[in-house]
Structure formats: C-alpha cells, structure tokens
Design a protein around this motif. Structure first.
Motif, PDB file in Angstrom:
ATOM      1  N   LEU A  19       0.845  -1.197   0.000  1.00 45.10           N
ATOM      2  CA  LEU A  19       0.000   0.000   0.000  1.00 45.10           C
ATOM      3  C   LEU A  19       0.878   1.244   0.000  1.00 45.10           C
ATOM      4  CD1 LEU A  19      -2.666   1.501   0.211  1.00 45.10           C
ATOM      5  CD2 LEU A  19      -2.635   1.082   2.686  1.00 45.10           C
ATOM      6  N   ARG A  20       1.903   1.250   0.825  1.00 48.95           N
ATOM      7  CA  ARG A  20       2.804   2.404   0.895  1.00 48.95           C
ATOM      8  C   ARG A  20       3.406   2.706  -0.470  1.00 48.95           C
ATOM      9  NH1 ARG A  20       7.619   4.666   1.772  1.00 48.95           N
ATOM     10  NH2 ARG A  20       7.864   6.052   3.544  1.00 48.95           N
ATOM     11  N   GLU A  21       3.906   1.687  -1.158  1.00 46.60           N
ATOM     12  CA  GLU A  21       4.513   1.880  -2.483  1.00 46.60           C
ATOM     13  C   GLU A  21       3.487   2.400  -3.487  1.00 46.60           C
ATOM     14  OE1 GLU A  21       7.948  -1.618  -2.383  1.00 46.60           O
ATOM     15  OE2 GLU A  21       5.919  -2.121  -3.039  1.00 46.60           O
ATOM     16  N   ARG A  22       2.264   1.920  -3.390  1.00 49.45           N
ATOM     17  CA  ARG A  22       1.223   2.348  -4.336  1.00 49.45           C
ATOM     18  C   ARG A  22       0.757   3.779  -4.084  1.00 49.45           C
ATOM     19  NH1 ARG A  22      -3.432  -1.522  -4.299  1.00 49.45           N
ATOM     20  NH2 ARG A  22      -2.915  -1.709  -2.102  1.00 49.45           N
ATOM     21  N   LEU A  23       0.922   4.278  -2.847  1.00 51.49           N
ATOM     22  CA  LEU A  23       0.539   5.660  -2.531  1.00 51.49           C
ATOM     23  C   LEU A  23       1.529   6.689  -3.058  1.00 51.49           C
ATOM     24  CD1 LEU A  23      -0.625   5.348   1.184  1.00 51.49           C
ATOM     25  CD2 LEU A  23      -2.038   6.109  -0.734  1.00 51.49           C
ATOM     26  N   PRO A  67     -13.945  20.461  -7.481  1.00 51.20           N
ATOM     27  CA  PRO A  67     -12.847  20.995  -6.671  1.00 51.20           C
ATOM     28  C   PRO A  67     -11.496  20.825  -7.368  1.00 51.20           C
ATOM     29  CG  PRO A  67     -13.397  18.809  -5.921  1.00 51.20           C
ATOM     30  CD  PRO A  67     -14.412  19.167  -6.983  1.00 51.20           C
ATOM     31  N   MET A  68     -10.536  21.582  -6.889  1.00 47.51           N
ATOM     32  CA  MET A  68      -9.165  21.464  -7.378  1.00 47.51           C
ATOM     33  C   MET A  68      -8.295  21.020  -6.210  1.00 47.51           C
ATOM     34  SD  MET A  68      -8.966  24.964  -9.628  1.00 47.51           S
ATOM     35  CE  MET A  68      -7.327  24.623 -10.241  1.00 47.51           C
ATOM     36  N   GLY A  69      -7.288  20.205  -6.489  1.00 51.17           N
ATOM     37  CA  GLY A  69      -6.400  19.820  -5.414  1.00 51.17           C
ATOM     38  C   GLY A  69      -5.349  18.820  -5.826  1.00 51.17           C
ATOM     39  N   ILE A  70      -4.354  18.703  -4.973  1.00 53.84           N
ATOM     40  CA  ILE A  70      -3.266  17.738  -5.139  1.00 53.84           C
ATOM     41  C   ILE A  70      -2.956  17.153  -3.770  1.00 53.84           C
ATOM     42  CG2 ILE A  70      -0.811  17.433  -5.668  1.00 53.84           C
ATOM     43  CD1 ILE A  70      -1.002  19.681  -7.674  1.00 53.84           C
ATOM     44  N   ILE A  71      -2.731  15.848  -3.747  1.00 54.34           N
ATOM     45  CA  ILE A  71      -2.170  15.209  -2.560  1.00 54.34           C
ATOM     46  C   ILE A  71      -0.930  14.467  -3.026  1.00 54.34           C
ATOM     47  CG2 ILE A  71      -3.537  13.065  -2.685  1.00 54.34           C
ATOM     48  CD1 ILE A  71      -3.738  13.249   0.426  1.00 54.34           C
ATOM     49  N   MET A  72       0.143  14.595  -2.251  1.00 53.05           N
ATOM     50  CA  MET A  72       1.407  13.961  -2.615  1.00 53.05           C
ATOM     51  C   MET A  72       1.925  13.139  -1.453  1.00 53.05           C
ATOM     52  SD  MET A  72       3.335  16.978  -4.741  1.00 53.05           S
ATOM     53  CE  MET A  72       3.006  18.267  -3.561  1.00 53.05           C
ATOM     54  N   TYR A  73       2.457  11.980  -1.781  1.00 51.76           N
ATOM     55  CA  TYR A  73       3.112  11.102  -0.814  1.00 51.76           C
ATOM     56  C   TYR A  73       4.542  10.898  -1.295  1.00 51.76           C
ATOM     57  CZ  TYR A  73      -1.596  10.034   0.819  1.00 51.76           C
ATOM     58  OH  TYR A  73      -2.871  10.122   1.325  1.00 51.76           O
ATOM     59  N   TYR A  78      -2.662  20.938   4.497  1.00 47.64           N
ATOM     60  CA  TYR A  78      -1.890  20.400   5.618  1.00 47.64           C
ATOM     61  C   TYR A  78      -0.807  19.484   5.081  1.00 47.64           C
ATOM     62  CZ  TYR A  78      -4.784  16.135   5.305  1.00 47.64           C
ATOM     63  OH  TYR A  78      -5.427  15.004   4.876  1.00 47.64           O
ATOM     64  N   SER A  79       0.250  19.333   5.878  1.00 46.79           N
ATOM     65  CA  SER A  79       1.382  18.488   5.488  1.00 46.79           C
ATOM     66  C   SER A  79       2.018  17.896   6.725  1.00 46.79           C
ATOM     67  CB  SER A  79       2.449  19.311   4.760  1.00 46.79           C
ATOM     68  OG  SER A  79       1.946  19.873   3.586  1.00 46.79           O
ATOM     69  N   GLY A  80       2.667  16.767   6.522  1.00 49.60           N
ATOM     70  CA  GLY A  80       3.389  16.119   7.602  1.00 49.60           C
ATOM     71  C   GLY A  80       3.661  14.663   7.258  1.00 49.60           C
ATOM     72  N   PRO A  81       4.094  13.885   8.241  1.00 49.14           N
ATOM     73  CA  PRO A  81       4.366  12.470   8.008  1.00 49.14           C
ATOM     74  C   PRO A  81       3.085  11.679   7.758  1.00 49.14           C
ATOM     75  CG  PRO A  81       5.448  13.248  10.017  1.00 49.14           C
ATOM     76  CD  PRO A  81       4.505  14.318   9.585  1.00 49.14           C
ATOM     77  N   PHE A  82       3.225  10.604   6.987  1.00 47.45           N
ATOM     78  CA  PHE A  82       2.132   9.652   6.853  1.00 47.45           C
ATOM     79  C   PHE A  82       2.655   8.283   7.264  1.00 47.45           C
ATOM     80  CE2 PHE A  82       4.166   8.995   2.757  1.00 47.45           C
ATOM     81  CZ  PHE A  82       3.951   7.651   2.460  1.00 47.45           C
ATOM     82  N   HIS A  83       1.738   7.441   7.727  1.00 45.44           N
ATOM     83  CA  HIS A  83       2.105   6.101   8.172  1.00 45.44           C
ATOM     84  C   HIS A  83       1.105   5.100   7.616  1.00 45.44           C
ATOM     85  CE1 HIS A  83       5.010   7.861  10.912  1.00 45.44           C
ATOM     86  NE2 HIS A  83       4.070   8.737  11.227  1.00 45.44           N
ATOM     87  N   VAL A  84       1.615   3.965   7.187  1.00 43.73           N
ATOM     88  CA  VAL A  84       0.786   2.892   6.641  1.00 43.73           C
ATOM     89  C   VAL A  84       0.982   1.654   7.506  1.00 43.73           C
ATOM     90  CG1 VAL A  84       0.460   1.349   4.661  1.00 43.73           C
ATOM     91  CG2 VAL A  84       0.916   3.782   4.288  1.00 43.73           C
ATOM     92  N   ASP A  85      -0.114   1.000   7.849  1.00 41.00           N
ATOM     93  CA  ASP A  85      -0.075  -0.316   8.480  1.00 41.00           C
ATOM     94  C   ASP A  85      -0.457  -1.310   7.394  1.00 41.00           C
ATOM     95  OD1 ASP A  85      -0.836  -2.773   9.747  1.00 41.00           O
ATOM     96  OD2 ASP A  85      -1.154  -1.700  11.630  1.00 41.00           O
ATOM     97  N   GLU A  86       0.541  -2.010   6.875  1.00 40.42           N
ATOM     98  CA  GLU A  86       0.307  -2.919   5.752  1.00 40.42           C
ATOM     99  C   GLU A  86      -0.631  -4.063   6.126  1.00 40.42           C
ATOM    100  OE1 GLU A  86       1.113  -2.337   2.672  1.00 40.42           O
ATOM    101  OE2 GLU A  86       2.550  -0.713   2.984  1.00 40.42           O
TER     102      GLU A  86
END
Length: 148
Positions: A5-9, A36-42, A83-91
C-alpha cells in the motif's frame, strides 16, 4: 510494480471529487464545489501534503496577501484546505494515517488522523475514519483522487 500500500501511494494525485455526508443523513454537500481542485502527494521518505481549493476563489483587491479585507481573509480561509506532515501505513491492516505537522486550520496542527484508504487502478479513495465537524455538522468526508 508497486506491491505494498505504501509503495502504491507514493506520487502525486489530482483531486476528482470531495463530498461531505452528514451523519444525521441530511443532504450531502460539496465544500469546495462539485468541481474541486487539489493535489495530494506522498513522498518515498514518508511525508505527505494535501492542498484542496474551490475553483472560483477571488483575488485580493490590493494584490497584497498581507493587505486583505476581513471578507477577503474569510473567503481565502474558507475556500482552501492545506496540511502536510508524516504519513504512516499499516500494511497488515491496510490503514493510513496523516499527521499534520502544519495546517491552514490551526485545530489540526499536531493531530494524527486515520483515513480509510482504497486504491482502484489510477484512483485513490480516501475518507475520514471517524466523523469531523464541518459547516456546523458532524460529517464523514469522501475524496477521490486520480494519479497525476
């Protein structure tokens, strides 16, 4: 090919839709319009950034971002989410959290919020895991993003 999931994000995603559904079953609404307009980046090193806006934002008459009227500042803040900051995935659980290191909405700064996540082809579906208060109502937010 990305398997976890992390790699796919990882990468940039463009906002397709954003709808809020009140928990009281009243009519859903589109806080940033139906287009709406927007971007999310990982990023590979574990950070994310989300920027969402209403497409019809008005410019400040002065042209100076430190010299707006009260109404211009109200419009500016109520038609943009950032907003921005760390993200965490529980595979194992296939779960995702966003930690808000910085946020346009000060109440979110320092929070970690869980997201319901599903990836289907080039679409990323994110929703709140628990209701939030928006426009005076408890709502669940549903966002769809397309890989950029």
């Amino acid at each position: 090919m990305a398997n976890t999931l992390r790699e796919r994000l990882i990468g940039a995603w463009m906002l397709v839709s954003y709808i809020e559904k009140p928990v009281d079953s009243s009519d859903p609404f589109y806080p940033m319009s139906e287009k709406p307009m927007g971007i999310i980046m990982y990023t590979p090193d574990g950070y994310m950034s989300a920027q969402l806006m209403h497409p019809d934002r008005r410019s400040f008459a002065s042209g100076d971002w430190f010299d707006g009227t009260d109404e211009e500042y109200k419009q500016e803040a109520s038609t943009y989410i950032a907003y921005s900051g760390p993200f965490h995935v529980d595979e194992e659980k296939q779960s995702l959290t966003h930690s808000m290191f910085v946020s346009l909405f000060p109440n979110w700064t320092g929070q970690t919020q869980p997201r319901v996540v599903k990836i289907e082809g080039d679409l990323l579906h994110l929703s709140t895991a628990t209701p939030i208060v928006s426009n005076g109502k408890e709502v669940n937010s549903f966002l769809t993003w397309r890989r950029g």
